[in-house]
Design an enzyme around this catalytic site. Sequence first.
Site, PDB file in Angstrom:
ATOM      1  N   HIS A 102      26.739  47.675 -36.986  1.00  0.00           N
ATOM      2  CA  HIS A 102      27.790  48.008 -35.989  1.00  0.00           C
ATOM      3  C   HIS A 102      27.902  49.553 -35.774  1.00  0.00           C
ATOM      4  O   HIS A 102      29.031  49.938 -34.960  1.00  0.00           O
ATOM      5  CB  HIS A 102      29.045  47.706 -36.397  1.00  0.00           C
ATOM      6  CG  HIS A 102      29.130  46.097 -37.116  1.00  0.00           C
ATOM      7  ND1 HIS A 102      29.210  45.004 -36.377  1.00  0.00           N
ATOM      8  CD2 HIS A 102      29.093  45.494 -38.349  1.00  0.00           C
ATOM      9  CE1 HIS A 102      29.161  44.058 -37.207  1.00  0.00           C
ATOM     10  NE2 HIS A 102      29.100  44.217 -38.383  1.00  0.00           N
ATOM     11  N   SER A 142      16.315  69.732 -16.707  1.00  0.00           N
ATOM     12  CA  SER A 142      17.680  69.517 -15.836  1.00  0.00           C
ATOM     13  C   SER A 142      17.352  70.203 -14.339  1.00  0.00           C
ATOM     14  O   SER A 142      16.857  71.495 -14.877  1.00  0.00           O
ATOM     15  CB  SER A 142      18.794  69.432 -16.422  1.00  0.00           C
ATOM     16  OG  SER A 142      19.967  69.843 -15.306  1.00  0.00           O
ATOM     17  N   GLN A 171       0.830  30.809  -5.787  1.00  0.00           N
ATOM     18  CA  GLN A 171       0.326  32.307  -5.394  1.00  0.00           C
ATOM     19  C   GLN A 171       1.129  33.358  -5.912  1.00  0.00           C
ATOM     20  O   GLN A 171       0.892  34.461  -5.941  1.00  0.00           O
ATOM     21  CB  GLN A 171       0.295  32.421  -3.822  1.00  0.00           C
ATOM     22  CG  GLN A 171      -0.335  33.743  -3.301  1.00  0.00           C
ATOM     23  CD  GLN A 171      -0.488  33.767  -1.735  1.00  0.00           C
ATOM     24  OE1 GLN A 171      -1.313  32.676  -1.331  1.00  0.00           O
ATOM     25  NE2 GLN A 171       0.425  34.337  -1.102  1.00  0.00           N
ATOM     26  N   GLU A 209      13.949  56.865 -22.350  1.00  0.00           N
ATOM     27  CA  GLU A 209      14.893  56.069 -21.166  1.00  0.00           C
ATOM     28  C   GLU A 209      14.097  55.021 -20.237  1.00  0.00           C
ATOM     29  O   GLU A 209      14.336  53.984 -20.020  1.00  0.00           O
ATOM     30  CB  GLU A 209      15.767  57.038 -20.567  1.00  0.00           C
ATOM     31  CG  GLU A 209      16.813  57.901 -21.527  1.00  0.00           C
ATOM     32  CD  GLU A 209      17.325  59.116 -20.851  1.00  0.00           C
ATOM     33  OE1 GLU A 209      18.319  59.471 -21.518  1.00  0.00           O
ATOM     34  OE2 GLU A 209      16.991  59.464 -19.653  1.00  0.00           O
ATOM     35  N   ASN A 216      15.949  66.405 -22.089  1.00  0.00           N
ATOM     36  CA  ASN A 216      16.158  64.896 -21.981  1.00  0.00           C
ATOM     37  C   ASN A 216      14.961  63.822 -22.346  1.00  0.00           C
ATOM     38  O   ASN A 216      13.763  64.325 -22.170  1.00  0.00           O
ATOM     39  CB  ASN A 216      16.389  64.701 -20.556  1.00  0.00           C
ATOM     40  CG  ASN A 216      17.439  65.457 -19.908  1.00  0.00           C
ATOM     41  OD1 ASN A 216      18.522  65.741 -20.691  1.00  0.00           O
ATOM     42  ND2 ASN A 216      17.495  65.902 -18.618  1.00  0.00           N
ATOM     43  N   SER A 221      -2.446  36.789  -0.122  1.00  0.00           N
ATOM     44  CA  SER A 221      -2.375  36.976  -1.744  1.00  0.00           C
ATOM     45  C   SER A 221      -3.295  38.314  -1.762  1.00  0.00           C
ATOM     46  O   SER A 221      -3.347  39.112  -3.234  1.00  0.00           O
ATOM     47  CB  SER A 221      -2.624  35.966  -2.543  1.00  0.00           C
ATOM     48  OG  SER A 221      -3.887  35.465  -2.535  1.00  0.00           O
ATOM     49  N   LYS A 264      19.075  71.806 -21.023  1.00  0.00           N
ATOM     50  CA  LYS A 264      18.824  70.457 -21.170  1.00  0.00           C
ATOM     51  C   LYS A 264      17.411  70.128 -21.621  1.00  0.00           C
ATOM     52  O   LYS A 264      16.395  70.607 -21.206  1.00  0.00           O
ATOM     53  CB  LYS A 264      19.154  69.849 -20.054  1.00  0.00           C
ATOM     54  CG  LYS A 264      20.753  69.482 -19.492  1.00  0.00           C
ATOM     55  CD  LYS A 264      21.624  68.905 -20.897  1.00  0.00           C
ATOM     56  CE  LYS A 264      21.135  67.409 -21.000  1.00  0.00           C
ATOM     57  NZ  LYS A 264      21.326  66.554 -19.678  1.00  0.00           N
TER      58      LYS A 264
END
Length: 462
Positions: free
Chosen positions: A155, A276, A321, A289, A284, A22, A282
């Site tokens: 919704h 990108s 362990q 995420e 992002n 371990s 882009k």
Amino acid sequence: MALWSGRFTENVSEFTQRFGASLPVDKALYAQDIAGSKAHAHMLAKVGVISHEDADAIDSGLERVKNRIESGDFTFDINDEDIHMSVERALTADIGDAGARLHTGRSRNDQVATDTRLFAKKRAHDLMRANVALRHALVEQAEKHFDVILPGYTHMQHAQPVLFSHHMLAYVWMLTRDFERLAAAERAADASPLGAAALAGTTYPLDRQMTAAELGFSKVIPNSLDAVSDRDFLLDLDYACAVSCMHLSRLCEELVLWSTSEFGFIELSDSFSTGSSIMPQKKNPDFAELIRGKTGRVVGNLVSLLVTMKALPLAYNKDLQEDKYGVIDSAKTLEDCLQCAAGMIETMQIKPDNMMAQAKKGHLAATDVADYLAKKGLPFRHAHEVVGHLVLLCEQRDCNLDDLSLEDFKAASPLFEEDITSALNLESIVKARTTEGGTGNSVVRQQLDQAKTVLANDEASL
């Protein structure tokens, strides 16, 4: 040969040595292991089991081992199996027989339980600090953009207008509950198993209260079997981490949506975005995420430990362990996610005009128009139906409720009068919701003050 090799005539194979070790995981607990060993040595000297000279040699020797580990001048050998044997072997090589006396009256079973509880207490405390930092970021954004209105959703459909500050505070309260769960996990770990030995206690006159006090535990675990086999406190910490990650995932899902062209509610800072490799335009929300994605692993760690524990007989079993990898990973993952989320919230740009533009779509005033009729004596169910027909009329004309004429309203119900226009004003709609916990400006101001008070109290408790 291993430290327990007296009863054996041959050592384990190289493969099983690696399989059973371990050390790659529990070496992260070196500081807790050394602290526990120091406390144990001090106690052994006090009760006369070892000499004070041996205890002093052990104390200084353990400090040298700790310094070597922290300076990087320590070689972890997989043959040592775990951090306990690694530290003890290095100590004995340094100070001789005094080091070999350290393990008197204890087992690796109560030793690892002690180390793990100390670790869980520390990491829960670290996570509570990170939690507070994110709550500060959310509160600051709520205060800075207090009067901004955006559409509230159910919704994923436009429902009713709410204050942006009200929306941010919803996450503050989620994180406040997360803080309470982390505090509960810290309390659950706050009991000393040291002195339980392998499972049945020991014949040495150990002072368990002394070691508990020196290590900062508020109490000792009263049953030696339970002391070495209990991992409920790790389940508590794993659970607290999993719920907190789930809340962060919900927050990040909204940040991802809000940063799209379709929403345009926010723009994330360049420092919390990526581009990108093929599309130059882009930007992002990768880090939001990633937080959302890492949540699955943290939830998996909780399930893994639950499954590990579900059929273990008393007392200690080697299965235990497997208890540390998941909680070490979950605590580190949550800490990183909290820090990342705080950075995103602190630096994101809010776009109030886009929020208001969307709030004017989807007939968000419909409930208030129905309430207008109900307050004039029309049963709410009938009022609901009248406004439903008005919404249908808007859909047929491709317009909003505030585009309808007074004649349109009167054709639907003679109860409508010129003051219906006030029921269509989004600012008035928001301000009118003054029930406790509502989105009205006055009660959100009270809620913000309440959240700041709770936050200050939580921060002061650390």
